[in-house]
Design a protein around this motif. Structure first.
Motif, short mmCIF file in Angstrom:
data_model
loop_
_atom_site.label_atom_id
_atom_site.label_comp_id
_atom_site.label_asym_id
_atom_site.label_seq_id
_atom_site.Cartn_x
_atom_site.Cartn_y
_atom_site.Cartn_z
N ASN A 1 -5.61 -8.08 -1.74
CA ASN A 1 -5.55 -7.91 -0.29
C ASN A 1 -4.95 -6.54 0.02
O ASN A 1 -3.74 -6.34 -0.04
N ALA A 2 -5.81 -5.58 0.38
CA ALA A 2 -5.37 -4.19 0.57
C ALA A 2 -4.32 -4.07 1.66
O ALA A 2 -3.35 -3.31 1.53
N ASN A 3 -4.48 -4.81 2.76
CA ASN A 3 -3.52 -4.71 3.87
C ASN A 3 -2.14 -5.16 3.44
O ASN A 3 -1.12 -4.57 3.84
N VAL A 4 -2.09 -6.22 2.65
CA VAL A 4 -0.80 -6.72 2.18
C VAL A 4 -0.20 -5.77 1.15
O VAL A 4 1.01 -5.48 1.17
N MET A 5 -1.03 -5.26 0.25
CA MET A 5 -0.54 -4.31 -0.75
C MET A 5 0.00 -3.04 -0.08
O MET A 5 0.90 -2.39 -0.61
N HIS A 6 -0.54 -2.70 1.07
CA HIS A 6 -0.01 -1.56 1.84
C HIS A 6 1.48 -1.76 2.11
O HIS A 6 2.29 -0.85 1.90
N HIS A 7 1.83 -2.96 2.57
CA HIS A 7 3.23 -3.25 2.88
C HIS A 7 4.09 -3.29 1.61
O HIS A 7 5.21 -2.77 1.59
N ASN B 1 3.52 -1.84 -1.33
CA ASN B 1 3.66 -0.49 -1.90
C ASN B 1 4.58 0.39 -1.07
O ASN B 1 5.35 1.18 -1.61
N TYR B 2 4.53 0.24 0.25
CA TYR B 2 5.39 1.07 1.08
C TYR B 2 6.85 0.65 0.95
O TYR B 2 7.75 1.50 0.94
N GLU B 3 7.09 -0.66 0.84
CA GLU B 3 8.46 -1.13 0.58
C GLU B 3 8.97 -0.58 -0.75
O GLU B 3 10.13 -0.18 -0.87
N THR B 4 8.08 -0.57 -1.74
CA THR B 4 8.45 -0.01 -3.05
C THR B 4 8.79 1.47 -2.92
O THR B 4 9.78 1.96 -3.49
N ALA C 1 0.21 3.22 -0.79
CA ALA C 1 0.24 2.49 0.49
C ALA C 1 -0.74 3.11 1.49
O ALA C 1 -1.42 2.40 2.23
N PHE C 2 -0.81 4.44 1.49
CA PHE C 2 -1.73 5.12 2.39
C PHE C 2 -3.18 4.76 2.06
O PHE C 2 -3.97 4.46 2.97
N TYR C 3 -3.53 4.77 0.80
CA TYR C 3 -4.90 4.45 0.41
C TYR C 3 -5.22 2.97 0.66
O TYR C 3 -6.37 2.62 0.95
N ASN C 4 -4.21 2.10 0.56
CA ASN C 4 -4.43 0.68 0.89
C ASN C 4 -4.83 0.51 2.36
O ASN C 4 -5.75 -0.24 2.69
N TYR C 5 -4.09 1.22 3.21
CA TYR C 5 -4.33 1.12 4.66
C TYR C 5 -3.88 2.44 5.29
O TYR C 5 -2.70 2.63 5.57
N PRO C 6 -4.81 3.38 5.48
CA PRO C 6 -4.44 4.71 5.98
C PRO C 6 -3.65 4.66 7.27
O PRO C 6 -4.03 3.98 8.22
N SER C 7 -2.54 5.39 7.28
CA SER C 7 -1.63 5.41 8.43
C SER C 7 -1.17 6.84 8.67
O SER C 7 -0.80 7.55 7.73
N LEU C 8 -1.22 7.27 9.92
CA LEU C 8 -0.81 8.63 10.27
C LEU C 8 0.66 8.85 9.93
O LEU C 8 1.03 9.90 9.39
N SER C 9 1.51 7.87 10.23
CA SER C 9 2.95 8.05 9.98
C SER C 9 3.24 8.26 8.49
O SER C 9 4.05 9.11 8.13
N LYS D 1 0.60 21.84 -2.36
CA LYS D 1 0.36 20.39 -2.38
C LYS D 1 0.39 19.80 -0.97
O LYS D 1 -0.35 18.87 -0.66
N THR D 2 1.26 20.35 -0.13
CA THR D 2 1.35 19.86 1.26
C THR D 2 0.01 20.04 1.97
O THR D 2 -0.51 19.11 2.59
N LEU D 3 -0.54 21.25 1.88
CA LEU D 3 -1.81 21.54 2.55
C LEU D 3 -2.96 20.75 1.94
O LEU D 3 -3.86 20.29 2.65
N ALA D 4 -2.92 20.58 0.61
CA ALA D 4 -3.97 19.80 -0.06
C ALA D 4 -3.92 18.33 0.40
O ALA D 4 -4.97 17.70 0.61
N TRP D 5 -2.68 17.82 0.54
CA TRP D 5 -2.54 16.43 0.98
C TRP D 5 -3.02 16.26 2.43
O TRP D 5 -3.71 15.28 2.75
N ILE D 6 -2.68 17.20 3.29
CA ILE D 6 -3.13 17.12 4.69
C ILE D 6 -4.65 17.11 4.76
O ILE D 6 -5.26 16.33 5.51
N LYS D 7 -5.27 17.97 3.95
CA LYS D 7 -6.74 18.01 3.90
C LYS D 7 -7.31 16.67 3.44
O LYS D 7 -8.30 16.17 3.99
N GLU D 8 -6.66 16.06 2.46
CA GLU D 8 -7.09 14.75 1.95
C GLU D 8 -6.90 13.67 3.01
O GLU D 8 -7.80 12.84 3.25
N ALA D 9 -5.74 13.66 3.65
CA ALA D 9 -5.43 12.61 4.63
C ALA D 9 -6.37 12.67 5.83
O ALA D 9 -6.74 11.63 6.39
N LEU D 10 -6.79 13.89 6.20
CA LEU D 10 -7.69 14.03 7.35
C LEU D 10 -9.03 13.34 7.13
O LEU D 10 -9.70 12.94 8.08
#
Length: 655
Positions: free
Chosen positions: A550-556, A558-561, A581-589, A606-615
């Motif tokens: 369950n990706a939505n649950v794993m999001h929580h 993984n984020y707690e971890t 957690a982001f890949y489980n359920y993409p979240s802007l925050s 890495k910051t710019l590469a990650w922003i490009k990926e997240a977009l």
């Protein structure tokens, strides 16, 4: 002249009766004024507080999470209650919803009147029949929860467009002449139906069934009227409208067979076959509450409903009973009551064909009967009309009709007065729905609000002990008591959670209280429980098949971890699990937090590469604009900083 005066007298009587009825209606619902928010209100309305800005308004209207469409049209109506939301005033929402409910009753009155006058030569009798249908429908106790749960206005808004579509179609069929331009008639009707259906669907997805309802009205009541354009093409269109939703559902089932079964198994803890077996019985339960309601059994909490299997006898009895009812209606369709029995049945099934069939939704919600009940109300009205024809003047049967109306009003009053007393309502709902975790949580919340903290904990603890597969309430107990518990008690509680998480039936349960529990542990409020202990629990939870799938649950999880590793100053582990957690359920925050962590490490590449990926994971709705604006702004800031640093590094230094 005499006939005109008589008609005027009848209309005056109808208007006075209608006004008196509206006063009674509001008087009964005013007794629910002290009600509280319900379980789905916050998640759907939380962004209303930001609707004072253009971006916040866009995010609220187009960022809905209630269904695949986001339901923007329904969300738009909640703007009228912005002040009620800011002032924590749920009754303000309900007052607006009641107006929608009455508007829908007016549409039903007009719809039934326009159909009735085709068959009844007496206009006054058509008015009276339509008024009876509208009055009985509007006071059905089964509608109370839809009226009293603020977010369920979505049901009313969708129904408004569905009824408007049906009324417009009946009006066009009645008044459009075949002597006019056939192509213009066809375009006008198709345009009306398409626009109405789209508005209904974008208010709530179940609005799609309006096309089936339209076909049923045509086949049952409008066939005697000459088609205003291309009879063969029109007939083909009607049968297409009748079959399009069932065919779409069948296609959806075949195409998504594995996904639907996976969703039922890992999200709903039952199979598709069990779901269908249970729905066959629930449809009878709905019908009983429509026709002969019992106030004590009507309410917002049915999440503890028993799941039936095909190895049990009840589904077969329910199925046979439905088949017998259909056979009786079909066999006696030449008679008025037989015809309307068959109509009530097919209308009922048409209204339930999406929400009570193969879609992996919750088992039981009363609001699903908002328009589904209309066919049965028409049948009741026809029954009393037949009695009126047979027994002229006052008779025991007419008295029975009056008693029935009073019975509905009494049950409605019992329900609304209960909702107006939240603590009593919570106790009643918990008593009559003992297997509902939501009912237990509401009772605990009410006890806590009244200052009975120990009673609140006891309710949660008792439910958790009796339902070990539902660990949400056990987590809530642990979260609320760990600060006062001894170290050994807390360790024992965590070990119990670790053992019971493997038995979890509904994996989404873990998401309700895991954040508050984790926060308490990270703030060292739970004596004896270390961060490593908590990490161990999270690792165990992450390996439970129902959670892992369950990706939505794993999001929580993984984020707690990630947050726990962050508290342990392990930045690399934090980034690893936050990214998961982001890949489980993409979240802007989360995307922003990961970017800022890389930035703090002075790793701008890495910051710019990650922003490009997240977009790439930005949603397609209006929230996507917020994603792009926020992340691109962050990227531009970093590039600006890099540029400034480059200028400083390349500036010649004085010797």
């Amino acid at each position: 002249m005499k006939k005109k005066l008589q008609n005027f007298g009848v209309m005056g009587s109808i208007v006075l009766l209608g006004l008196g009825f509206i006063v009674t209606f509001f008087y009964i619902y005013l007794q629910a004024m002290g009600l509280t928010w319900q379980f789905d209100d916050y998640i759907n309305l939380k962004d209303l507080s930001n609707a004072s800005s253009v971006q916040g308004l866009n995010n609220f209207i187009f960022g809905g999470v209630a269904g695949p469409t986001g339901r923007p049209i329904s969300l738009l109506t909640f703007l009228a209650n912005y002040n009620d939301w800011m002032n924590n005033h749920p009754w303000g929402f309900v007052k607006t919803t009641l107006i929608w409910h009455l508007l829908n009753a007016c549409l039903i009155f007009l719809l039934v009147f326009n159909i009735a006058k085709i068959y009844i030569n007496n206009t006054n009798q058509s008015y009276i029949f339509a008024l009876m249908v509208a009055m009985v429908w509007v006071i059905l106790p089964i509608h109370a929860s839809a009226n009293l749960i603020p977010i369920q206005r979505m049901t009313h808004v969708s129904a408004f467009f569905m009824l408007s579509t049906l009324l417009g179609y009946v009006y066009f069929r009645t008044y459009l002449s075949s002597k006019q331009s056939p192509i213009l008639n066809l375009i006008l009707v198709i345009g009306w139906v398409v626009i109405g259906t789209i508005l209904a669907v974008y208010s709530k997805e179940n609005g799609a069934v309006v096309v089936t309802m339209l076909a049923l009205l045509e086949l049952y009541f409008l066939k005697r009227i000459t088609y205003p354009a291309y009879p063969k093409l029109w007939t083909l269109g009607i049968y297409l409208a009748l079959l399009i939703v069932p065919l779409f559902m069948l296609l959806y089932l075949v195409k998504n067979w594995a996904g639907i079964n996976h969703h039922f198994e890992f999200y709903r803890d039952r199979s598709l076959a069990d779901h269908l077996a249970t729905q066959i019985i629930i449809l009878w339960e709905y019908l009983k509450q429509i026709i002969l309601p019992r106030a004590a059994l009507l309410g917002p909490f049915h999440d503890g409903h028993i799941v039936y299997h095909w190895t049990m006898w009840q589904p077969y009895v329910a199925l046979i009973a439905w088949l017998v009812a259909i056979f009786v209606g079909w066999k006696y369709k030449a008679y008025r009551l037989g015809k309307f029995l068959l109509f009530a049945l097919v209308w009922y099934f048409a209204a339930h064909q999406i929400e009570s069939s193969i879609i992996p939704l919750e088992l039981y919600f009363e609001h699903r009967n908002y328009l589904a009940s209309l066919g049965w109300v028409v049948l009741i009205a026809v029954l009393f009309a037949e009695i009126y024809k047979k027994y002229q003047g006052l008779s025991p049967w007419h008295i029975l009709g009056g008693i029935y109306i009073l019975y509905l009003l009494f049950n409605l009053q019992q329900i609304t007065s209960l909702w107006g007393k939240p603590l009593l309502a919570a106790e009643m709902w918990s008593t009559y729905q003992p297997d509902s975790p939501r009912a237990a949580q509401m009772l605990a919340a009410q006890y806590k609000q009244e200052g009975f903290r120990e009673a609140s904990i006891e309710v949660l603890n008792d439910f958790a002990q009796l339902h070990p597969k539902n660990i949400s309430l056990e987590m809530q107990v642990f979260s609320e008591t760990c600060e006062k518990n001894s170290s050994q008690q807390n360790i024992n509680q965590l070990n119990s959670l670790k053992k019971n998480v493997a038995k979890i039936s509904l994996p989404a349960d873990i998401t309700v209280n895991i954040a508050s529990l984790g926060e308490n542990i990270r703030q060292k409020k739970c004596a004896g429980v270390t961060l490593k202990n908590y990490l161990n629990f999270l690792m165990v939870a992450a390996q439970v098949p129902k959670i892992k799938q369950n990706a939505n649950v794993m999001h929580h999880v993984n984020y707690e971890t990630a947050l726990t590793y962050q508290e342990m100053d392990n930045t690399e582990a934090y980034l690893t699990y936050a990214t998961r957690a982001f890949y489980n359920y993409p979240s802007l925050s989360i995307a922003e937090k990961i970017a800022l962590t890389y930035f703090k490490q002075a790793n701008n590449e890495k910051t710019l590469a990650w922003i490009k990926e997240a977009l790439q994971y930005a949603p397609s709705n209006a929230n996507g604009d917020a994603w792009r604006k926020s992340l691109k702004s962050l990227a531009e800031t970093i590039k600006s900083i890099e540029s400034q640093r480059s200028k400083v590094d390349n500036t010649p230094h004085e010797k």
